[in-house]
Write an enzyme that holds these catalytic residues in place. Sequence first.
Site, PDB file in Angstrom:
ATOM      1  N   ASP A   1     -49.229  72.921 105.972  1.00  0.00           N
ATOM      2  CA  ASP A   1     -49.030  73.675 107.294  1.00  0.00           C
ATOM      3  C   ASP A   1     -47.846  73.199 107.973  1.00  0.00           C
ATOM      4  O   ASP A   1     -46.791  72.680 107.246  1.00  0.00           O
ATOM      5  CB  ASP A   1     -50.226  73.285 108.307  1.00  0.00           C
ATOM      6  CG  ASP A   1     -50.248  71.800 108.626  1.00  0.00           C
ATOM      7  OD1 ASP A   1     -49.416  70.873 108.128  1.00  0.00           O
ATOM      8  OD2 ASP A   1     -51.431  71.451 109.299  1.00  0.00           O
TER       9      ASP A   1
ATOM     10  N   CYS B  34     -50.838  68.245 105.095  1.00  0.00           N
ATOM     11  CA  CYS B  34     -51.004  68.490 106.559  1.00  0.00           C
ATOM     12  C   CYS B  34     -50.589  67.219 107.177  1.00  0.00           C
ATOM     13  O   CYS B  34     -49.827  66.524 106.502  1.00  0.00           O
ATOM     14  CB  CYS B  34     -52.301  69.284 106.802  1.00  0.00           C
ATOM     15  SG  CYS B  34     -53.615  68.099 106.354  1.00  0.00           S
TER      16      CYS B  34
ATOM     17  N   THR C 170     -52.609  64.749 108.251  1.00  0.00           N
ATOM     18  CA  THR C 170     -53.238  63.745 107.629  1.00  0.00           C
ATOM     19  C   THR C 170     -53.816  63.900 106.222  1.00  0.00           C
ATOM     20  O   THR C 170     -54.437  62.912 105.710  1.00  0.00           O
ATOM     21  CB  THR C 170     -54.529  63.598 108.471  1.00  0.00           C
ATOM     22  OG1 THR C 170     -55.389  64.662 108.527  1.00  0.00           O
ATOM     23  CG2 THR C 170     -54.184  63.280 110.008  1.00  0.00           C
TER      24      THR C 170
ATOM     25  N   HIS D  99     -60.137  58.712  87.330  1.00  0.00           N
ATOM     26  CA  HIS D  99     -61.916  58.640  87.528  1.00  0.00           C
ATOM     27  C   HIS D  99     -62.343  60.127  88.029  1.00  0.00           C
ATOM     28  O   HIS D  99     -63.344  60.465  87.726  1.00  0.00           O
ATOM     29  CB  HIS D  99     -62.322  57.599  88.518  1.00  0.00           C
ATOM     30  CG  HIS D  99     -62.224  56.386  87.843  1.00  0.00           C
ATOM     31  ND1 HIS D  99     -62.734  55.012  88.527  1.00  0.00           N
ATOM     32  CD2 HIS D  99     -61.386  55.710  86.991  1.00  0.00           C
ATOM     33  CE1 HIS D  99     -62.571  54.009  87.868  1.00  0.00           C
ATOM     34  NE2 HIS D  99     -61.499  54.327  86.814  1.00  0.00           N
TER      35      HIS D  99
ATOM     36  N   HIS E   2     -67.314  58.958  83.263  1.00  0.00           N
ATOM     37  CA  HIS E   2     -66.061  59.679  84.015  1.00  0.00           C
ATOM     38  C   HIS E   2     -66.535  60.764  83.873  1.00  0.00           C
ATOM     39  O   HIS E   2     -66.321  61.881  84.650  1.00  0.00           O
ATOM     40  CB  HIS E   2     -64.773  58.998  84.169  1.00  0.00           C
ATOM     41  CG  HIS E   2     -64.498  57.900  84.420  1.00  0.00           C
ATOM     42  ND1 HIS E   2     -65.040  57.149  85.559  1.00  0.00           N
ATOM     43  CD2 HIS E   2     -63.763  56.888  83.585  1.00  0.00           C
ATOM     44  CE1 HIS E   2     -64.601  55.986  85.558  1.00  0.00           C
ATOM     45  NE2 HIS E   2     -63.946  55.623  84.334  1.00  0.00           N
TER      46      HIS E   2
HETATM   47  C1  RB5 Z   1     -52.142  69.736 112.827  1.00  0.00           C
HETATM   48  O1  RB5 Z   1     -51.966  69.304 114.064  1.00  0.00           O
HETATM   49  C2  RB5 Z   1     -53.049  68.815 112.235  1.00  0.00           C
HETATM   50  O2  RB5 Z   1     -54.369  69.080 112.749  1.00  0.00           O
HETATM   51  C3  RB5 Z   1     -53.172  69.059 110.701  1.00  0.00           C
HETATM   52  O3  RB5 Z   1     -51.962  68.904 110.154  1.00  0.00           O
HETATM   53  C4  RB5 Z   1     -54.180  68.172 109.670  1.00  0.00           C
HETATM   54  O4  RB5 Z   1     -53.753  66.944 109.985  1.00  0.00           O
HETATM   55  C5  RB5 Z   1     -55.600  68.446 109.786  1.00  0.00           C
HETATM   56  O5  RB5 Z   1     -56.183  67.938 108.982  1.00  0.00           O
END
Ligand code: RB5
Length: 156
Positions: free
Chosen positions: A8, A65, A67, A98, A134
């Site tokens: 994203d 993204c 996180t 694993h 595994h």
């Molecule tokens: C975008 O602001 C954020 O929510 C997205 O990049 C991501 O971290 C979602 O899991």
Amino acid sequence: MKIVFGSDHAGFALRRILSSRAIDQGHTVSEVGARDEQPYDYPDAAAEVARRVQAVGVDFGVLICGTGIGMAIAANRFKGVRAANVWNEHTARMAREHNHANVLCLGGRLIAPDEALKIFDAFLAEPESKEARHARRVDKMDMLGDAGEAAVASKS
Ligand code: RB5
């Protein structure tokens, strides 16, 4: 290897860094998702990458993204996709060894580019463990969902 990258807006900058590295390394690279840092919904990129990983011919997916969390949640809804949200070289190696992960998820707002490059290299280099325990656990994961729970229970 054939690698498909998706991100994203929050993962766009890191995606470009990693995809450039992959091209330099001689991999066949395709990219989906955000075209710049304008808002883009991460499930759309996750779904596209997951479908390509399900299809024969793509070795790995990389999803970035902010996180890595949303990408992993979305991609893991696709059967046969094992997406791992990884934060260092050790977890990258464990995800491959694993868990037989086939999609690397990263947090573009959490992981510095230098560290992400090391994680990427570690993920690609680590083979899947062939040890029976595994392989059995990965088989169980891949049977979950649909009618898979009964099959997993019957193997316990
Ligand atoms: C975008 O602001 C954020 O929510 C997205 O990049 C991501 O971290 C979602 O899991």
